[in-house]
Design a protein around this motif. Structure first.
Motif, mmCIF file in Angstrom:
data_model
loop_
_atom_site.group_PDB
_atom_site.id
_atom_site.type_symbol
_atom_site.label_atom_id
_atom_site.label_comp_id
_atom_site.label_asym_id
_atom_site.label_seq_id
_atom_site.Cartn_x
_atom_site.Cartn_y
_atom_site.Cartn_z
ATOM 1 N N GLU A 148 -7.823 -6.730 -4.407
ATOM 2 C CA GLU A 148 -6.476 -6.215 -4.640
ATOM 3 C C GLU A 148 -6.138 -5.037 -3.736
ATOM 4 O OE1 GLU A 148 -8.632 -6.955 -6.883
ATOM 5 O OE2 GLU A 148 -7.762 -8.174 -8.484
ATOM 6 N N ALA A 149 -7.163 -4.333 -3.244
ATOM 7 C CA ALA A 149 -6.932 -3.168 -2.382
ATOM 8 C C ALA A 149 -6.956 -3.521 -0.910
ATOM 9 C CB ALA A 149 -7.993 -2.099 -2.668
ATOM 10 N N ARG A 151 -5.829 -5.055 2.643
ATOM 11 C CA ARG A 151 -4.557 -5.291 3.328
ATOM 12 C C ARG A 151 -4.729 -6.481 4.261
ATOM 13 N NH1 ARG A 151 -0.313 -2.593 0.897
ATOM 14 N NH2 ARG A 151 -1.003 -0.525 0.238
ATOM 15 N N LEU A 182 5.247 2.112 -9.689
ATOM 16 C CA LEU A 182 4.139 2.404 -8.779
ATOM 17 C C LEU A 182 4.649 2.848 -7.408
ATOM 18 C CD1 LEU A 182 1.619 -0.491 -9.557
ATOM 19 C CD2 LEU A 182 1.526 1.885 -10.301
ATOM 20 N N ASP A 184 4.273 2.421 -4.206
ATOM 21 C CA ASP A 184 3.702 1.577 -3.155
ATOM 22 C C ASP A 184 4.768 1.306 -2.102
ATOM 23 O OD1 ASP A 184 2.569 -0.526 -1.630
ATOM 24 O OD2 ASP A 184 1.292 -1.069 -3.317
ATOM 25 N N SER A 185 4.397 1.417 -0.836
ATOM 26 C CA SER A 185 5.371 1.194 0.242
ATOM 27 C C SER A 185 5.733 -0.281 0.393
ATOM 28 C CB SER A 185 4.817 1.727 1.567
ATOM 29 O OG SER A 185 3.602 1.073 1.899
ATOM 30 N N GLU A 186 4.860 -1.162 -0.089
ATOM 31 C CA GLU A 186 5.119 -2.607 0.001
ATOM 32 C C GLU A 186 5.939 -3.034 -1.215
ATOM 33 O OE1 GLU A 186 2.610 -6.776 0.674
ATOM 34 O OE2 GLU A 186 1.568 -4.855 0.586
ATOM 35 N N ARG A 187 7.266 -2.958 -1.072
ATOM 36 C CA ARG A 187 8.152 -3.203 -2.203
ATOM 37 C C ARG A 187 9.132 -4.324 -1.886
ATOM 38 N NH1 ARG A 187 7.499 0.721 -5.843
ATOM 39 N NH2 ARG A 187 9.338 0.142 -7.033
ATOM 40 N N THR A 211 6.667 -2.960 -6.527
ATOM 41 C CA THR A 211 5.547 -3.183 -5.643
ATOM 42 C C THR A 211 5.191 -4.675 -5.698
ATOM 43 O OG1 THR A 211 3.240 -2.662 -5.156
ATOM 44 C CG2 THR A 211 3.903 -2.536 -7.456
ATOM 45 N N SER A 213 2.552 -6.029 -3.744
ATOM 46 C CA SER A 213 1.273 -6.160 -3.057
ATOM 47 C C SER A 213 0.428 -7.256 -3.711
ATOM 48 C CB SER A 213 0.514 -4.838 -3.109
ATOM 49 O OG SER A 213 0.223 -4.500 -4.452
ATOM 50 N N LYS A 215 -2.242 -6.845 -5.296
ATOM 51 C CA LYS A 215 -2.606 -6.360 -6.628
ATOM 52 C C LYS A 215 -1.517 -6.697 -7.637
ATOM 53 C CE LYS A 215 -4.129 -2.185 -9.057
ATOM 54 N NZ LYS A 215 -4.462 -0.743 -8.908
#
Length: 235
Positions: A148-149, A151, A182, A184-187, A211, A213, A215
């Motif tokens: 999940e972490a 990239r 959360l 998170d930049s990945e939105r 988010t 991602s 995860k």
């Protein structure tokens, strides 16, 4: 009962229970028989990763030709720890992905640093060193990250979440609210597909950005009633 004279057998009353979602079913298969039967926990992860970057078990022979390290993902299916000559332990690790299984060695330092992460049943991303001697290929784990972490995917613009027929859309509300908070930049957006009895599908676009991602995708997949989570690429 051969001649119809016996009383009919009584069926025991079973308690009502919610059906397992896809992940729970696979977990129970693994717990019962030691392998996945009806699918694989990473089946829907493949659509969210950069396939040029990630090597699957079935591709090792082709991609290991130049001896460069490989990026692999999988579920730890087996781990056998052995005492090392200089103290500590090394391990033989069996990694399972949707195309098959692969065995690799984990040297003492890597095993010590990732001992808890490399427990059976965990989903991981591993940088794998390659040694080739003729037709023989030997692999060793060099770097381990919780899946999940990692990239490993291309940027997605949204997630499409398909619910099973009769599922309660409210079951995903708590997870979605958490994803909205959360940092998170990945939105992106989340689209929820609700199948109807007559075969039509209603799509709900949730009101915020979230988010999205890997995860987040796996968290949504674990919600009861969720059939599939699919990343949608940005245009």
């Amino acid at each position: 009962g051969l001649f119809g004279e016996a009383e009919p057998a009584l069926r025991p009353a079973l308690p009502a229970a919610k059906p397992w979602n896809g992940q729970q079913k696979l977990d129970e298969e693994f717990r019962s028989i030691g392998f996945y039967f009806s699918g694989h926990p990473l089946d829907d992860v493949l659509s969210g990763i950069d396939r040029e970057r990630v090597t699957l078990a079935i591709e090792i022979a082709d991609r290991a030709a130049d001896g460069k390290p490989l990026e692999m993902i999988g579920i730890v299916r087996l781990r056998s720890d052995k005492p090392a000559r200089n103290g500590g332990k090394f391990a033989f690790l069996t990694l399972s992905d949707p195309t098959g299984e692969v065995e690799m060695m984990v040297f003492p330092e890597t095993l010590s640093q990732n001992y808890d992460l490399l427990q059976v049943g965990n989903a991981v991303a591993i940088t794998v060193g390659v040694k080739r001697n003729g037709e023989e290929i030997r692999l060793n784990a060099e770097r381990v990250v919780q899946l999940e972490a990692a990239r490993l995917g291309k940027a997605a613009g949204a997630l499409r979440v398909r619910l099973a027929l009769g599922a309660n859309a409210g079951d995903i509300a708590g997870v979605v609210q958490h994803l909205a908070k959360l940092p998170d930049s990945e939105r992106g957006e989340i689209l929820v597909e609700l199948p109807l009895e007559d075969g039509r599908i209603v799509t709900l676009k949730l009101p915020q950005t979230y988010t999205i991602s890997l995860k987040a995708q796996r968290a949504l997949k674990d919600v009861p009633g969720v059939e599939r989570v699919e990343p949608l690429r940005a245009a």
